[in-house]
Design a protein around this motif. Structure first.
Motif, PDB file in Angstrom:
ATOM      1  N   TYR A  50       0.812  -1.227   0.000  1.00 10.76           N
ATOM      2  CA  TYR A  50       0.000   0.000   0.000  1.00 10.76           C
ATOM      3  C   TYR A  50       0.842   1.273   0.000  1.00 10.76           C
ATOM      4  CZ  TYR A  50      -3.460   3.474   1.440  1.00 10.76           C
ATOM      5  OH  TYR A  50      -4.259   4.580   1.503  1.00 10.76           O
ATOM      6  N   THR A  92      -5.134   0.322  -3.421  1.00  7.54           N
ATOM      7  CA  THR A  92      -5.828   0.894  -2.262  1.00  7.54           C
ATOM      8  C   THR A  92      -6.939  -0.066  -1.817  1.00  7.54           C
ATOM      9  OG1 THR A  92      -7.462   2.129  -3.516  1.00  7.54           O
ATOM     10  CG2 THR A  92      -5.343   3.207  -3.152  1.00  7.54           C
ATOM     11  N   SER A  93      -7.589   0.299  -0.706  1.00  8.32           N
ATOM     12  CA  SER A  93      -8.546  -0.646  -0.114  1.00  8.32           C
ATOM     13  C   SER A  93      -9.883  -0.692  -0.838  1.00  8.32           C
ATOM     14  CB  SER A  93      -8.804  -0.270   1.347  1.00  8.32           C
ATOM     15  OG  SER A  93      -9.535   0.949   1.424  1.00  8.32           O
ATOM     16  N   GLY A  94     -10.294   0.423  -1.460  1.00  7.92           N
ATOM     17  CA  GLY A  94     -11.645   0.466  -2.047  1.00  7.92           C
ATOM     18  C   GLY A  94     -12.736   0.438  -0.982  1.00  7.92           C
ATOM     19  N   ASN A 133      -7.726   8.357  -5.853  1.00  8.16           N
ATOM     20  CA  ASN A 133      -7.407   9.607  -5.135  1.00  8.16           C
ATOM     21  C   ASN A 133      -6.426  10.495  -5.904  1.00  8.16           C
ATOM     22  OD1 ASN A 133      -7.385  11.377  -2.758  1.00  8.16           O
ATOM     23  ND2 ASN A 133      -5.258  10.711  -2.619  1.00  8.16           N
ATOM     24  N   ASP A 142     -19.068   7.186  -3.244  1.00 10.08           N
ATOM     25  CA  ASP A 142     -18.493   7.258  -1.892  1.00 10.08           C
ATOM     26  C   ASP A 142     -18.574   8.683  -1.342  1.00 10.08           C
ATOM     27  OD1 ASP A 142     -16.451   8.771  -3.024  1.00 10.08           O
ATOM     28  OD2 ASP A 142     -14.869   7.318  -2.646  1.00 10.08           O
TER      29      ASP A 142
HETATM   30  C1  LIG Z   1     -11.125  16.490  -4.747  1.00 12.25           C
HETATM   31  C2  LIG Z   1     -11.303  15.276  -3.870  1.00 12.25           C
HETATM   32  C3  LIG Z   1     -12.563  14.892  -3.442  1.00 12.25           C
HETATM   33  C4  LIG Z   1     -12.726  13.779  -2.610  1.00 12.25           C
HETATM   34  N1  LIG Z   1     -14.007  13.404  -2.226  1.00 12.25           N
HETATM   35  C5  LIG Z   1     -14.163  12.337  -1.409  1.00 12.25           C
HETATM   36  C6  LIG Z   1     -15.473  11.923  -1.022  1.00 12.25           C
HETATM   37  O1  LIG Z   1     -16.507  12.530  -1.375  1.00 12.25           O
HETATM   38  N2  LIG Z   1     -15.584  10.797  -0.243  1.00 12.25           N
HETATM   39  C7  LIG Z   1     -14.470  10.119   0.204  1.00 12.25           C
HETATM   40  O2  LIG Z   1     -14.622   9.114   0.919  1.00 12.25           O
HETATM   41  N3  LIG Z   1     -13.236  10.512  -0.125  1.00 12.25           N
HETATM   42  C8  LIG Z   1     -13.036  11.578  -0.927  1.00 12.25           C
HETATM   43  N4  LIG Z   1     -11.769  11.944  -1.296  1.00 12.25           N
HETATM   44  C9  LIG Z   1     -10.618  11.262  -0.674  1.00 12.25           C
HETATM   45  C10 LIG Z   1     -10.072  10.030  -1.411  1.00 12.25           C
HETATM   46  O3  LIG Z   1      -9.916  10.300  -2.773  1.00 12.25           O
HETATM   47  C11 LIG Z   1     -10.936   8.770  -1.240  1.00 12.25           C
HETATM   48  O4  LIG Z   1     -11.252   8.580   0.116  1.00 12.25           O
HETATM   49  C12 LIG Z   1     -10.202   7.530  -1.744  1.00 12.25           C
HETATM   50  O5  LIG Z   1      -9.894   7.673  -3.117  1.00 12.25           O
HETATM   51  C13 LIG Z   1     -11.052   6.313  -1.539  1.00 12.25           C
HETATM   52  O6  LIG Z   1     -10.432   5.151  -2.040  1.00 12.25           O
HETATM   53  P1  LIG Z   1      -9.991   3.996  -1.056  1.00 12.25           P
HETATM   54  O7  LIG Z   1     -11.081   3.646  -0.119  1.00 12.25           O
HETATM   55  O8  LIG Z   1      -9.446   2.902  -1.919  1.00 12.25           O
HETATM   56  O9  LIG Z   1      -8.833   4.713  -0.240  1.00 12.25           O
HETATM   57  P2  LIG Z   1      -7.642   4.141   0.642  1.00 12.25           P
HETATM   58  O10 LIG Z   1      -6.382   4.677   0.099  1.00 12.25           O
HETATM   59  O11 LIG Z   1      -7.732   2.671   0.819  1.00 12.25           O
HETATM   60  O12 LIG Z   1      -7.859   4.884   2.041  1.00 12.25           O
HETATM   61  C14 LIG Z   1      -8.608   4.314   3.125  1.00 12.25           C
HETATM   62  C15 LIG Z   1      -9.657   5.285   3.584  1.00 12.25           C
HETATM   63  O13 LIG Z   1      -9.051   6.470   4.088  1.00 12.25           O
HETATM   64  C16 LIG Z   1      -9.881   7.593   3.805  1.00 12.25           C
HETATM   65  N5  LIG Z   1      -9.141   8.536   2.942  1.00 12.25           N
HETATM   66  C17 LIG Z   1      -8.189   8.247   2.039  1.00 12.25           C
HETATM   67  N6  LIG Z   1      -7.726   9.382   1.471  1.00 12.25           N
HETATM   68  C18 LIG Z   1      -8.403  10.395   2.031  1.00 12.25           C
HETATM   69  C19 LIG Z   1      -8.385  11.804   1.859  1.00 12.25           C
HETATM   70  N7  LIG Z   1      -7.563  12.422   1.003  1.00 12.25           N
HETATM   71  N8  LIG Z   1      -9.254  12.549   2.581  1.00 12.25           N
HETATM   72  C20 LIG Z   1     -10.099  11.978   3.473  1.00 12.25           C
HETATM   73  N9  LIG Z   1     -10.144  10.649   3.677  1.00 12.25           N
HETATM   74  C21 LIG Z   1      -9.319   9.867   2.964  1.00 12.25           C
HETATM   75  C22 LIG Z   1     -11.102   7.070   3.071  1.00 12.25           C
HETATM   76  O14 LIG Z   1     -12.117   6.866   4.013  1.00 12.25           O
HETATM   77  C23 LIG Z   1     -10.593   5.763   2.491  1.00 12.25           C
HETATM   78  O15 LIG Z   1     -11.618   4.830   2.240  1.00 12.25           O
HETATM   79  C24 LIG Z   1     -11.589  13.052  -2.158  1.00 12.25           C
HETATM   80  C25 LIG Z   1     -10.314  13.431  -2.606  1.00 12.25           C
HETATM   81  C26 LIG Z   1     -10.172  14.523  -3.449  1.00 12.25           C
HETATM   82  C27 LIG Z   1      -8.799  14.920  -3.890  1.00 12.25           C
END
Ligand SMILES: Cc1cc2nc3c(=O)[nH]c(=O)nc-3n(C[C@H](O)[C@H](O)[C@H](O)COP(=O)(O)OP(=O)(O)OC[C@H]3O[C@@H](n4cnc5c(N)ncnc54)[C@H](O)[C@@H]3O)c2cc1C
Length: 477
Positions: free
Chosen positions: A221, A233-235, A340, A371
């Motif tokens: 990761y 990433t975790s999704g 992200n 999400d």
């Molecule tokens: C412009 C913009 C808008 C976004 N809008 C959202 C949104 O509406 N909902 C949302 O859940 N995330 C949002 N994100 C944050 C991030 O992009 C997503 O959480 C992430 O892509 C989710 O994929 P994952 O679960 O595989 O993440 P992983 O990398 O597996 O991360 C684990 C968890 O950590 C949290 N996380 C990770 N990155 C961030 C971050 N930058 N900010 C806050 N929490 C984070 C999420 O809950 C995520 O599920 C946004 C980012 C950007 C740049």
């Protein structure tokens, strides 16, 4: 014992569900979901995903306890006091989803219940800790991520609660809307079939399975989380957004795995830092509700953003001609998700090169993401735009071509989403066209318009606007 109402709200799980456990421990339970103004104000893709969460929860509720969710339409302060009186409920349990519109609705409900024997009980569980548990030396809320994360790690998240062993359903249910005919997102039109084809499984069991699968590959990761072309990433974000898994439970499971598996431990530590970003966003939103609508730094209210424009329309339609930006925006149309790194690049292109108000991008994401999370969406848009707490400075402008070369080195991600890009013709790239509403006349073959002049001009215009903004005299009246 008088029955209790369990008022559901993005908490579609059985593990670590304090409201469900409290209601189940007090007597018969009536689980209720309301289609209210706060829900209708949310984006279409998010409502569509919420419906899947609701159906999965209802199916599990029937299987485990022979109970079902009563779905009603109307405002909580109108419906719930009357419902409580009708069934003789003594209490109304709710897991706190501390979003400003919801807090206002809860307060209004509290006023409507005043003078009745019904108690509204709010339970924690949406966050790792209560915001009041984290205070700076001077007693205020943290505004900078690193000390916030340090303070959170020092006290540790709250422990997850247990799972209700049994729940006795209320018999003689009032009539509600039929779950099998429910449509929470009638405005999705053609996008619905496409989202359905590309949906990840919903529900608590799917969330736990996804977490298990992620922990098996968590060792990669830290090094790979910025690569949209890999499944690194975790999704889990959809599951977190729907409360199909609680953050405290997630933290406890991942931490236990890190202890047991030293090879995965650095990856899991990086993952937990991302979970703290989610927490930071929510604490900021609770402490400073303006985060969702206004620039965090008030002086940015005067930034010379361009308003609605043809360039914004092309961005929304994913035809900017910038490969990584369009690939991400198409991924979002087809799946409701976006990696992200690509979210950052797409947001940067809109706010910097196109000099467009971040709130227009925020609204498009809110309508399109499955999400969607009000805190994460707002904090991240403000972070990219440069006006948020602990934000990237405005003059840091992503070059989307360099970002693509670094994070999608073989072009696999762009090929997946852009029909015609280097001969790409896969199912996902085609699916984008199946989702387009009438009148969106997007050429079938993707057109590259990333000339060095265009990139340089956009960057120069953004920097010039920023420099003029910084030098503008302050109006002290
Ligand atoms: C412009 C913009 C808008 C976004 N809008 C959202 C949104 O509406 N909902 C949302 O859940 N995330 C949002 N994100 C944050 C991030 O992009 C997503 O959480 C992430 O892509 C989710 O994929 P994952 O679960 O595989 O993440 P992983 O990398 O597996 O991360 C684990 C968890 O950590 C949290 N996380 C990770 N990155 C961030 C971050 N930058 N900010 C806050 N929490 C984070 C999420 O809950 C995520 O599920 C946004 C980012 C950007 C740049």
């Amino acid at each position: 014992m008088p029955p209790s109402i369990l008022w559901l709200c993005r908490d579609f799980r059985f593990r670590d569900n304090a409201a469900l456990a409290a209601a189940a421990g007090a007597g018969p339970v009536l689980p209720v979901f309301l289609i209210d103004g706060a829900l209708r104000a949310q984006g279409a893709a998010s409502r569509w995903r919420l419906q899947r969460a609701l159906l999965a929860f209802d199916a599990e509720l029937r299987r485990r306890h022979g109970a079902t969710v009563l779905v009603l339409e109307g405002e909580p302060w109108d419906i719930l006091p009357a419902l409580a009186a009708r069934i003789g409920a003594g209490s109304l349990h709710r897991n706190d989803w501390p979003e400003p519109a919801t807090i206002a609705a809860q307060q209004r409900l509290g006023r409507a219940l005043a003078g009745t024997p019904v108690r509204l009980v709010l339970h924690p569980g949406h966050l790792l800790v209560h915001p009041r548990a984290l205070r700076t030396g001077s007693g205020g809320a943290y505004r900078v991520f690193t000390p916030f994360a340090r303070a959170l790690r020092a006290i540790g998240p709250d422990r997850p609660g247990g799972e209700a062993a049994s729940l006795s359903p209320l018999t003689d249910l009032p009539r509600g809307l039929a779950l099998d005919r429910l449509d929470l997102a009638p405005d999705l039109h053609r996008g619905r079939a496409v989202l359905e084809r590309h949906a990840l499984p919903a529900g608590e069991a799917a969330a736990q399975a996804r977490l298990g699968d992620f922990l098996d590959r968590a060792a990669g990761y830290a090094a790979q989380r910025d690569r949209p072309d890999l499944q690194a990433t975790s999704g889990l974000s959809e599951h977190l957004a729907m409360g199909e898994i609680g953050p405290r439970d997630l933290w406890a499971i991942a931490s236990a795995r890190a202890k047991a598996d030293p090879a995965a431990s650095p990856g899991i530590a990086a993952f937990l830092t991302e979970l703290i970003w989610r927490e930071f966003a929510w604490h900021l939103l609770i402490e400073f509700p303006r985060l969702a609508r206004q620039p965090w730094r008030p002086e940015w209210a005067d930034f010379p953003w361009r308003g609605d424009s043809a360039a914004l329309t092309r961005w929304r339609r994913a035809e900017t001609g910038i490969a990584l930006v369009d690939a991400g925006l198409r991924e979002m149309r087809v799946t409701g998700r976006m990696h992200n790194r690509v979210r950052m690049v797409a947001a940067s292109w809109l706010t910097k090169h196109l000099l467009t108000d971040w709130r227009l991008g925020l609204a498009h994401f809110a309508d399109s993401l499955t999400d969607w999370d009000p805190a994460a969406n707002a904090m991240n848009w403000q972070w990219v735009a440069g006006c948020g707490p602990d934000a990237a400075p405005f003059f840091r402008i992503f070059n989307p071509e360099r970002q693509a070369a670094q994070f999608d080195p073989q072009g696999r991600y762009r090929r997946r989403w852009l029909l015609g890009w280097q001969g790409a013709e896969g199912e996902e790239a085609r699916a984008y066209f199946d989702s387009l509403p009438p009148g969106w006349d997007v050429p079938r073959t993707w057109q590259d318009r990333a000339t060095p002049e265009r990139l340089a001009q956009g960057r120069a215009r953004a920097l010039a606007a920023h420099a003029a903004f910084r030098q503008a005299p302050v109006d002290d009246r």
